[in-house]
Design an enzyme around this catalytic site. Structure first.
Site, PDB file in Angstrom:
ATOM      1  N   ALA A  48       0.862  -1.191   0.000  1.00 33.61           N
ATOM      2  CA  ALA A  48       0.000   0.000   0.000  1.00 33.61           C
ATOM      3  C   ALA A  48       0.894   1.235   0.000  1.00 33.61           C
ATOM      4  CB  ALA A  48      -0.906   0.020   1.231  1.00 33.61           C
ATOM      5  N   LYS A  49       0.333   2.349  -0.318  1.00 33.99           N
ATOM      6  CA  LYS A  49       1.052   3.623  -0.156  1.00 33.99           C
ATOM      7  C   LYS A  49       0.009   4.710  -0.030  1.00 33.99           C
ATOM      8  CE  LYS A  49       5.365   4.228  -0.814  1.00 33.99           C
ATOM      9  NZ  LYS A  49       6.396   3.632  -0.028  1.00 33.99           N
TER      10      LYS A  49
END
Ligand code: GLU
Length: 441
Positions: free
Chosen positions: A129-130
Protein backbone atom coordinates in the site's frame (compact mmCIF):
# COMPACT_ATOMS: atom_id res chain seq x y z
CA UNK A 1 -0.42 12.36 -34.05
CA UNK A 2 -0.20 14.52 -30.98
CA UNK A 3 0.84 12.42 -28.00
CA UNK A 4 -1.13 13.44 -24.95
CA UNK A 5 -0.58 11.56 -21.71
CA UNK A 6 -3.81 9.72 -22.46
CA UNK A 7 -2.71 8.45 -25.86
CA UNK A 8 0.70 7.58 -24.49
CA UNK A 9 -0.95 5.60 -21.74
CA UNK A 10 -3.05 3.63 -24.19
CA UNK A 11 -0.21 3.17 -26.64
CA UNK A 12 2.38 1.94 -24.24
CA UNK A 13 0.50 0.26 -21.50
CA UNK A 14 -3.02 -0.90 -21.97
CA UNK A 15 -4.35 -2.23 -25.26
CA UNK A 16 -7.61 -0.57 -26.33
CA UNK A 17 -9.39 -3.87 -25.85
CA UNK A 18 -8.40 -4.14 -22.20
CA UNK A 19 -11.68 -4.07 -20.29
CA UNK A 20 -9.86 -2.70 -17.21
CA UNK A 21 -8.66 0.37 -19.08
CA UNK A 22 -11.40 2.91 -18.33
CA UNK A 23 -11.29 2.19 -14.59
CA UNK A 24 -7.50 2.09 -14.39
CA UNK A 25 -7.06 5.37 -16.29
CA UNK A 26 -7.34 7.23 -12.99
CA UNK A 27 -3.79 6.09 -12.25
CA UNK A 28 -2.24 7.51 -15.41
CA UNK A 29 1.13 8.94 -14.37
CA UNK A 30 4.71 8.38 -15.59
CA UNK A 31 5.58 6.49 -12.41
CA UNK A 32 2.51 4.24 -12.71
CA UNK A 33 3.32 3.54 -16.35
CA UNK A 34 6.82 2.64 -15.24
CA UNK A 35 5.58 0.19 -12.58
CA UNK A 36 3.22 -1.36 -15.16
CA UNK A 37 6.02 -1.67 -17.70
CA UNK A 38 8.19 -3.48 -15.15
CA UNK A 39 5.29 -5.76 -14.24
CA UNK A 40 4.58 -6.59 -17.89
CA UNK A 41 8.20 -7.59 -18.48
CA UNK A 42 8.06 -9.98 -15.55
CA UNK A 43 4.61 -11.32 -16.48
CA UNK A 44 5.90 -12.06 -20.00
CA UNK A 45 8.95 -13.80 -18.59
CA UNK A 46 6.80 -15.87 -16.22
CA UNK A 47 4.39 -16.56 -19.08
CA UNK A 48 1.61 -15.39 -16.82
CA UNK A 49 -1.80 -16.29 -18.25
CA UNK A 50 -3.85 -13.30 -19.40
CA UNK A 51 -6.57 -14.13 -16.89
CA UNK A 52 -4.16 -13.57 -14.00
CA UNK A 53 -2.37 -10.45 -15.21
CA UNK A 54 -4.88 -7.71 -14.49
CA UNK A 55 -5.81 -9.35 -11.22
CA UNK A 56 -2.22 -9.23 -9.98
CA UNK A 57 -1.20 -5.96 -11.59
CA UNK A 58 -3.89 -3.43 -10.74
CA UNK A 59 -4.58 -2.05 -7.27
CA UNK A 60 -7.47 -3.51 -5.34
CA UNK A 61 -8.61 -0.30 -3.68
CA UNK A 62 -7.91 3.41 -3.95
CA UNK A 63 -9.21 6.20 -1.76
CA UNK A 64 -9.10 9.96 -2.37
CA UNK A 65 -10.07 12.22 0.50
CA UNK A 66 -10.53 15.97 0.91
CA UNK A 67 -8.78 17.31 3.99
CA UNK A 68 -10.03 20.73 5.09
CA UNK A 69 -7.92 22.27 7.85
CA UNK A 70 -7.67 25.61 9.64
CA UNK A 71 -4.45 27.40 8.72
CA UNK A 72 -2.70 29.36 11.48
CA UNK A 73 -3.83 32.64 9.87
CA UNK A 74 -7.49 31.66 10.35
CA UNK A 75 -8.16 30.70 6.73
CA UNK A 76 -9.34 27.26 5.65
CA UNK A 77 -7.48 25.15 3.12
CA UNK A 78 -8.45 21.83 1.60
CA UNK A 79 -5.63 19.37 0.90
CA UNK A 80 -6.03 16.14 -1.06
CA UNK A 81 -5.07 12.82 0.45
CA UNK A 82 -4.74 9.38 -1.14
CA UNK A 83 -4.31 5.77 -0.13
CA UNK A 84 -3.92 2.86 -2.51
CA UNK A 85 -4.09 -0.74 -1.25
CA UNK A 86 -2.61 -2.92 -3.94
CA UNK A 87 -3.57 -6.45 -2.94
CA UNK A 88 -5.23 -8.09 0.06
CA UNK A 89 -4.18 -11.67 -0.60
CA UNK A 90 -1.46 -12.23 2.00
CA UNK A 91 -2.60 -10.19 4.99
CA UNK A 92 -3.06 -6.52 5.81
CA UNK A 93 -1.65 -3.99 3.37
CA UNK A 94 1.52 -2.17 4.38
CA UNK A 95 3.31 0.91 3.21
CA UNK A 96 4.34 4.45 3.88
CA UNK A 97 2.55 7.79 3.80
CA UNK A 98 4.28 10.63 1.97
CA UNK A 99 3.76 14.37 2.21
CA UNK A 100 4.93 16.00 -1.01
CA UNK A 101 3.46 18.73 -3.25
CA UNK A 102 3.55 16.52 -6.38
CA UNK A 103 1.82 13.46 -4.93
CA UNK A 104 -0.90 12.04 -7.21
CA UNK A 105 -3.07 8.92 -7.10
CA UNK A 106 -1.05 7.41 -9.97
CA UNK A 107 2.29 7.87 -8.23
CA UNK A 108 0.85 6.43 -5.03
CA UNK A 109 -0.54 3.43 -6.96
CA UNK A 110 2.89 2.69 -8.45
CA UNK A 111 4.51 2.92 -5.02
CA UNK A 112 1.84 0.58 -3.63
CA UNK A 113 2.61 -1.98 -6.37
CA UNK A 114 6.30 -1.85 -5.51
CA UNK A 115 5.46 -2.39 -1.83
CA UNK A 116 3.63 -5.58 -2.83
CA UNK A 117 6.65 -7.03 -4.62
CA UNK A 118 9.00 -5.85 -1.83
CA UNK A 119 6.94 -7.49 0.93
CA UNK A 120 6.58 -10.71 -1.08
CA UNK A 121 10.30 -10.80 -1.91
CA UNK A 122 11.22 -10.55 1.77
CA UNK A 123 8.49 -13.01 2.83
CA UNK A 124 6.37 -10.57 4.85
CA UNK A 125 2.67 -11.42 5.35
CA UNK A 126 1.45 -8.22 3.71
CA UNK A 127 0.08 -6.75 0.53
CA UNK A 128 1.51 -3.43 -0.61
CA UNK A 129 0.00 0.00 0.00
CA UNK A 130 1.05 3.62 -0.16
CA UNK A 131 -0.55 6.91 0.84
CA UNK A 132 0.10 10.53 0.19
CA UNK A 133 -1.04 14.05 0.93
CA UNK A 134 -0.35 16.70 -1.71
CA UNK A 135 1.27 19.34 0.49
CA UNK A 136 4.67 20.85 1.15
CA UNK A 137 5.45 19.95 4.77
CA UNK A 138 8.26 22.51 4.80
CA UNK A 139 5.68 25.28 4.29
CA UNK A 140 3.32 24.14 7.07
CA UNK A 141 3.76 25.06 10.72
CA UNK A 142 3.99 22.19 13.20
CA UNK A 143 0.37 22.77 14.29
CA UNK A 144 -0.83 22.79 10.66
CA UNK A 145 1.10 19.59 10.02
CA UNK A 146 -0.62 18.00 12.99
CA UNK A 147 -4.05 19.09 11.71
CA UNK A 148 -3.37 17.67 8.22
CA UNK A 149 -2.15 14.41 9.74
CA UNK A 150 -5.06 14.00 12.12
CA UNK A 151 -7.61 14.90 9.45
CA UNK A 152 -6.07 12.42 7.00
CA UNK A 153 -6.14 9.67 9.65
CA UNK A 154 -9.73 10.50 10.55
CA UNK A 155 -10.83 10.31 6.89
CA UNK A 156 -9.00 6.98 6.48
CA UNK A 157 -10.54 5.32 9.54
CA UNK A 158 -13.03 3.21 7.53
CA UNK A 159 -10.18 1.79 5.46
CA UNK A 160 -7.36 1.12 7.95
CA UNK A 161 -6.71 -1.11 10.96
CA UNK A 162 -3.94 -3.32 12.38
CA UNK A 163 -5.33 -6.24 10.35
CA UNK A 164 -6.45 -4.12 7.38
CA UNK A 165 -3.85 -1.52 6.43
CA UNK A 166 -0.84 -0.29 8.42
CA UNK A 167 0.94 2.96 7.51
CA UNK A 168 4.54 4.06 8.12
CA UNK A 169 6.81 7.02 7.36
CA UNK A 170 7.92 7.82 3.81
CA UNK A 171 9.09 10.98 2.03
CA UNK A 172 8.18 14.08 4.11
CA UNK A 173 6.76 12.17 7.09
CA UNK A 174 8.40 10.99 10.31
CA UNK A 175 7.96 9.48 13.77
CA UNK A 176 6.00 12.46 15.08
CA UNK A 177 3.47 12.14 12.27
CA UNK A 178 3.09 8.44 13.06
CA UNK A 179 2.53 9.35 16.73
CA UNK A 180 -0.34 11.73 15.78
CA UNK A 181 -1.84 9.06 13.54
CA UNK A 182 -1.67 6.48 16.29
CA UNK A 183 -3.26 8.92 18.74
CA UNK A 184 -6.08 9.89 16.34
CA UNK A 185 -6.93 6.25 15.63
CA UNK A 186 -6.67 5.28 19.30
CA UNK A 187 -8.99 8.10 20.40
CA UNK A 188 -11.52 6.88 17.82
CA UNK A 189 -11.32 3.26 19.05
CA UNK A 190 -11.26 4.25 22.73
CA UNK A 191 -8.09 2.31 23.54
CA UNK A 192 -4.41 2.64 22.65
CA UNK A 193 -3.68 0.78 19.41
CA UNK A 194 0.08 0.97 18.70
CA UNK A 195 -0.13 -1.59 15.86
CA UNK A 196 -2.10 0.84 13.65
CA UNK A 197 1.15 2.40 12.35
CA UNK A 198 4.84 1.54 12.34
CA UNK A 199 7.82 3.87 12.48
CA UNK A 200 6.44 5.39 15.70
CA UNK A 201 8.64 6.82 18.44
CA UNK A 202 10.07 4.00 20.59
CA UNK A 203 8.36 5.60 23.61
CA UNK A 204 4.95 4.83 22.02
CA UNK A 205 5.56 1.22 20.99
CA UNK A 206 7.93 1.85 18.10
CA UNK A 207 10.71 -0.64 17.47
CA UNK A 208 14.33 -0.10 18.31
CA UNK A 209 16.23 0.08 15.05
CA UNK A 210 13.24 1.07 12.89
CA UNK A 211 14.45 4.59 12.17
CA UNK A 212 17.83 3.31 11.00
CA UNK A 213 16.49 0.18 9.28
CA UNK A 214 16.31 1.31 5.65
CA UNK A 215 19.74 2.97 5.60
CA UNK A 216 21.29 0.14 7.59
CA UNK A 217 19.87 -2.38 5.14
CA UNK A 218 21.35 -0.38 2.25
CA UNK A 219 24.77 -0.58 3.93
CA UNK A 220 24.45 -4.32 4.50
CA UNK A 221 23.44 -5.03 0.90
CA UNK A 222 26.12 -2.78 -0.60
CA UNK A 223 28.68 -4.70 1.47
CA UNK A 224 27.29 -7.98 0.06
CA UNK A 225 27.38 -6.55 -3.46
CA UNK A 226 31.05 -5.57 -3.09
CA UNK A 227 31.77 -9.22 -2.17
CA UNK A 228 29.82 -10.38 -5.21
CA UNK A 229 31.73 -8.19 -7.67
CA UNK A 230 35.07 -8.36 -5.87
CA UNK A 231 35.43 -4.72 -4.83
CA UNK A 232 37.33 -3.75 -1.67
CA UNK A 233 34.70 -1.84 0.30
CA UNK A 234 37.30 -0.22 2.56
CA UNK A 235 38.74 1.57 -0.47
CA UNK A 236 35.41 2.46 -2.08
CA UNK A 237 33.86 5.89 -2.61
CA UNK A 238 30.15 6.73 -2.64
CA UNK A 239 27.86 9.50 -3.88
CA UNK A 240 24.44 9.83 -2.28
CA UNK A 241 21.41 11.61 -3.73
CA UNK A 242 19.14 12.56 -0.84
CA UNK A 243 20.01 13.17 2.80
CA UNK A 244 16.72 12.44 4.55
CA UNK A 245 16.24 9.54 6.94
CA UNK A 246 17.33 6.98 4.36
CA UNK A 247 20.24 8.80 2.67
CA UNK A 248 21.80 10.06 5.91
CA UNK A 249 21.71 6.67 7.67
CA UNK A 250 22.93 4.92 4.50
CA UNK A 251 25.89 7.34 4.46
CA UNK A 252 26.79 6.57 8.07
CA UNK A 253 26.29 2.85 7.57
CA UNK A 254 28.53 2.80 4.46
CA UNK A 255 31.13 4.87 6.32
CA UNK A 256 31.19 2.17 9.01
CA UNK A 257 32.18 -0.35 6.33
CA UNK A 258 35.05 1.99 5.42
CA UNK A 259 33.43 3.73 2.43
CA UNK A 260 34.42 7.35 1.77
CA UNK A 261 31.33 9.48 1.07
CA UNK A 262 32.49 12.03 -1.49
CA UNK A 263 29.23 13.73 -2.49
CA UNK A 264 25.72 14.30 -1.15
CA UNK A 265 22.84 16.28 -2.63
CA UNK A 266 19.31 17.13 -1.51
CA UNK A 267 16.39 19.12 -2.92
CA UNK A 268 18.20 22.43 -2.29
CA UNK A 269 21.76 21.71 -3.44
CA UNK A 270 24.75 19.50 -2.89
CA UNK A 271 28.32 19.19 -1.62
CA UNK A 272 31.43 17.40 -2.89
CA UNK A 273 34.80 16.67 -1.34
CA UNK A 274 37.16 14.21 -3.03
CA UNK A 275 38.82 13.51 0.34
CA UNK A 276 35.50 12.46 1.85
CA UNK A 277 32.84 14.52 3.65
CA UNK A 278 32.84 14.81 7.43
CA UNK A 279 29.45 13.14 8.05
CA UNK A 280 29.04 14.24 11.67
CA UNK A 281 29.78 17.82 10.64
CA UNK A 282 27.33 17.48 7.77
CA UNK A 283 24.59 16.16 10.11
CA UNK A 284 25.09 19.19 12.35
CA UNK A 285 25.00 21.54 9.36
CA UNK A 286 21.72 19.96 8.14
CA UNK A 287 20.18 20.19 11.62
CA UNK A 288 20.78 23.95 11.55
CA UNK A 289 20.22 24.73 7.87
CA UNK A 290 17.70 22.06 6.70
CA UNK A 291 19.96 21.36 3.69
CA UNK A 292 23.43 20.01 2.93
CA UNK A 293 24.04 23.04 0.68
CA UNK A 294 26.57 25.50 2.03
CA UNK A 295 28.45 22.93 4.14
CA UNK A 296 32.02 24.17 4.70
CA UNK A 297 35.07 22.25 3.45
CA UNK A 298 33.24 21.07 0.36
CA UNK A 299 32.50 22.33 -3.13
CA UNK A 300 28.96 22.77 -4.42
CA UNK A 301 27.62 20.06 -6.74
CA UNK A 302 24.29 19.71 -8.52
CA UNK A 303 22.07 16.63 -8.59
CA UNK A 304 22.80 16.09 -12.26
CA UNK A 305 26.55 16.19 -11.60
CA UNK A 306 26.30 13.81 -8.66
CA UNK A 307 24.55 11.12 -10.68
CA UNK A 308 27.40 10.94 -13.21
CA UNK A 309 30.26 11.50 -10.77
CA UNK A 310 33.10 8.94 -10.93
CA UNK A 311 32.67 6.83 -7.76
CA UNK A 312 32.30 3.17 -6.78
CA UNK A 313 28.83 3.30 -5.22
CA UNK A 314 25.97 5.51 -6.37
CA UNK A 315 23.03 5.68 -3.95
CA UNK A 316 19.88 7.35 -5.27
CA UNK A 317 18.00 7.92 -2.00
CA UNK A 318 15.48 10.58 -3.02
CA UNK A 319 12.59 10.30 -5.47
CA UNK A 320 11.53 8.34 -8.56
CA UNK A 321 12.86 8.54 -12.13
CA UNK A 322 16.30 10.06 -11.47
CA UNK A 323 18.38 7.66 -13.58
CA UNK A 324 17.05 8.06 -17.10
CA UNK A 325 17.99 7.28 -20.70
CA UNK A 326 19.82 10.66 -20.69
CA UNK A 327 22.22 10.06 -17.83
CA UNK A 328 22.42 6.23 -17.79
CA UNK A 329 25.16 6.11 -20.48
CA UNK A 330 27.25 8.62 -18.47
CA UNK A 331 27.06 6.98 -15.05
CA UNK A 332 30.54 6.07 -13.78
CA UNK A 333 30.06 3.76 -10.79
CA UNK A 334 30.36 0.03 -10.10
CA UNK A 335 27.28 -0.37 -7.86
CA UNK A 336 23.93 1.41 -7.97
CA UNK A 337 22.18 0.92 -4.64
CA UNK A 338 18.56 1.98 -5.08
CA UNK A 339 17.65 3.30 -1.66
CA UNK A 340 14.74 5.29 -3.16
CA UNK A 341 11.66 3.68 -4.70
CA UNK A 342 11.70 3.66 -8.50
CA UNK A 343 14.82 5.80 -9.10
CA UNK A 344 15.63 4.12 -12.43
CA UNK A 345 13.34 4.29 -15.46
CA UNK A 346 12.78 1.23 -17.68
CA UNK A 347 14.52 3.13 -20.53
CA UNK A 348 17.60 3.56 -18.34
CA UNK A 349 17.38 -0.12 -17.39
CA UNK A 350 17.76 -1.09 -21.06
CA UNK A 351 21.00 0.92 -21.21
CA UNK A 352 22.31 -0.30 -17.85
CA UNK A 353 21.56 -3.92 -18.84
CA UNK A 354 24.20 -3.51 -21.56
CA UNK A 355 26.72 -2.10 -19.09
CA UNK A 356 27.75 -5.28 -17.33
CA UNK A 357 30.36 -3.42 -15.26
CA UNK A 358 27.51 -1.85 -13.22
CA UNK A 359 25.83 -3.99 -10.55
CA UNK A 360 22.34 -2.84 -9.51
CA UNK A 361 20.76 -3.58 -6.15
CA UNK A 362 17.14 -2.94 -7.16
CA UNK A 363 14.85 -0.85 -4.96
CA UNK A 364 12.49 -3.64 -3.85
CA UNK A 365 15.52 -5.35 -2.34
CA UNK A 366 17.81 -2.43 -1.52
CA UNK A 367 15.40 -0.40 0.61
CA UNK A 368 13.42 -3.34 2.03
CA UNK A 369 15.06 -2.95 5.45
CA UNK A 370 12.48 -0.31 6.37
CA UNK A 371 9.41 -2.43 5.88
CA UNK A 372 11.11 -5.50 7.34
CA UNK A 373 11.64 -3.70 10.65
CA UNK A 374 8.13 -2.22 10.33
CA UNK A 375 6.95 -5.82 10.29
CA UNK A 376 9.00 -6.49 13.46
CA UNK A 377 7.43 -3.41 15.05
CA UNK A 378 3.91 -4.61 14.17
CA UNK A 379 4.65 -8.08 15.58
CA UNK A 380 6.05 -6.57 18.80
CA UNK A 381 3.02 -4.28 19.16
CA UNK A 382 0.55 -7.13 18.63
CA UNK A 383 2.34 -9.21 21.26
CA UNK A 384 3.14 -6.29 23.59
CA UNK A 385 6.56 -7.87 23.90
CA UNK A 386 9.56 -5.83 22.81
CA UNK A 387 12.94 -6.88 21.48
CA UNK A 388 16.41 -5.46 21.98
CA UNK A 389 18.16 -3.67 19.11
CA UNK A 390 20.67 -6.50 18.55
CA UNK A 391 17.80 -8.93 18.01
CA UNK A 392 16.12 -6.54 15.57
CA UNK A 393 19.30 -5.97 13.54
CA UNK A 394 20.21 -9.66 13.54
CA UNK A 395 16.76 -10.68 12.28
CA UNK A 396 16.82 -7.85 9.70
CA UNK A 397 20.16 -8.95 8.26
CA UNK A 398 19.03 -12.58 8.07
CA UNK A 399 15.97 -11.65 6.01
CA UNK A 400 18.01 -9.37 3.73
CA UNK A 401 20.67 -12.05 3.33
CA UNK A 402 18.10 -14.64 2.23
CA UNK A 403 16.49 -12.23 -0.23
CA UNK A 404 19.87 -11.08 -1.59
CA UNK A 405 21.09 -14.65 -2.12
CA UNK A 406 17.86 -15.63 -3.86
CA UNK A 407 17.96 -12.63 -6.18
CA UNK A 408 21.64 -13.04 -7.10
CA UNK A 409 21.23 -16.74 -7.71
CA UNK A 410 18.12 -16.32 -9.91
CA UNK A 411 19.79 -13.50 -11.82
CA UNK A 412 22.81 -15.67 -12.52
CA UNK A 413 20.91 -18.88 -13.23
CA UNK A 414 18.56 -17.28 -15.72
CA UNK A 415 20.99 -14.60 -16.96
CA UNK A 416 18.53 -11.82 -16.17
CA UNK A 417 19.07 -8.45 -14.50
CA UNK A 418 18.97 -8.13 -10.72
CA UNK A 419 15.77 -6.07 -11.08
CA UNK A 420 14.01 -8.67 -13.17
CA UNK A 421 15.12 -11.38 -10.73
CA UNK A 422 13.89 -9.46 -7.66
CA UNK A 423 10.56 -8.52 -9.24
CA UNK A 424 10.06 -12.05 -10.57
CA UNK A 425 10.49 -13.55 -7.10
CA UNK A 426 8.07 -11.05 -5.54
CA UNK A 427 5.44 -11.21 -8.28
CA UNK A 428 5.56 -15.00 -8.44
CA UNK A 429 4.83 -15.26 -4.73
CA UNK A 430 1.79 -13.02 -5.07
CA UNK A 431 0.67 -15.07 -8.08
CA UNK A 432 1.03 -18.31 -6.14
CA UNK A 433 -0.90 -16.96 -3.16
CA UNK A 434 -3.74 -15.79 -5.42
CA UNK A 435 -3.84 -19.18 -7.14
CA UNK A 436 -3.99 -21.02 -3.83
CA UNK A 437 -6.75 -18.83 -2.45
CA UNK A 438 -8.78 -19.09 -5.67
CA UNK A 439 -11.34 -16.64 -6.95
CA UNK A 440 -14.43 -15.95 -4.87
CA UNK A 441 -17.33 -16.54 -5.51
N1 GLU B 1 8.07 3.90 3.20
C1 GLU B 1 8.93 2.75 3.33
C2 GLU B 1 9.03 2.02 2.00
O1 GLU B 1 8.83 2.57 0.96
C3 GLU B 1 8.55 1.86 4.48
C4 GLU B 1 7.18 1.28 4.44
C5 GLU B 1 6.78 0.59 5.74
O2 GLU B 1 7.60 0.51 6.63
O3 GLU B 1 5.63 0.15 5.80
O4 GLU B 1 9.42 0.89 1.96
Amino acid sequence: MQLTSRTLFSLYQIPATDPMMPAMEIYDHPTFRMACQQFDLVADRLQMPAAERDRIKYPKRAMTVALPIHRDDGSTQVFTGYRVQHHLTLGPTKGGLRFHPDVTIGEVAALAMWMSWKCALTGLPYGGAKGGVACDPGKLSITELERVTRRYTQEMIPFIGPQVDVMAPDLGTNEQIMAWMMDTYSVHVGATVPSIVTGKPVALGGSLGRREATGRGVGYLVNRATDTIGLDISKATAAIQGFGNVGSVAALSLARYGVKIVAVTDAFGGVYNSNGLDLWGLEKHVAGNKTVAGFAEAEPITNDQLLVLPCDILVPAAIERQITADNAPKIQCRIIAEAANGPTTPEADVILDQRSEIFIIPDVLCNAGGVVVSYFEWVQDLQSFFWGETEVVDKLFRILETAYTQVVSLSRKQKISMRLAALSLGIKRVQEAKRLRGLFP
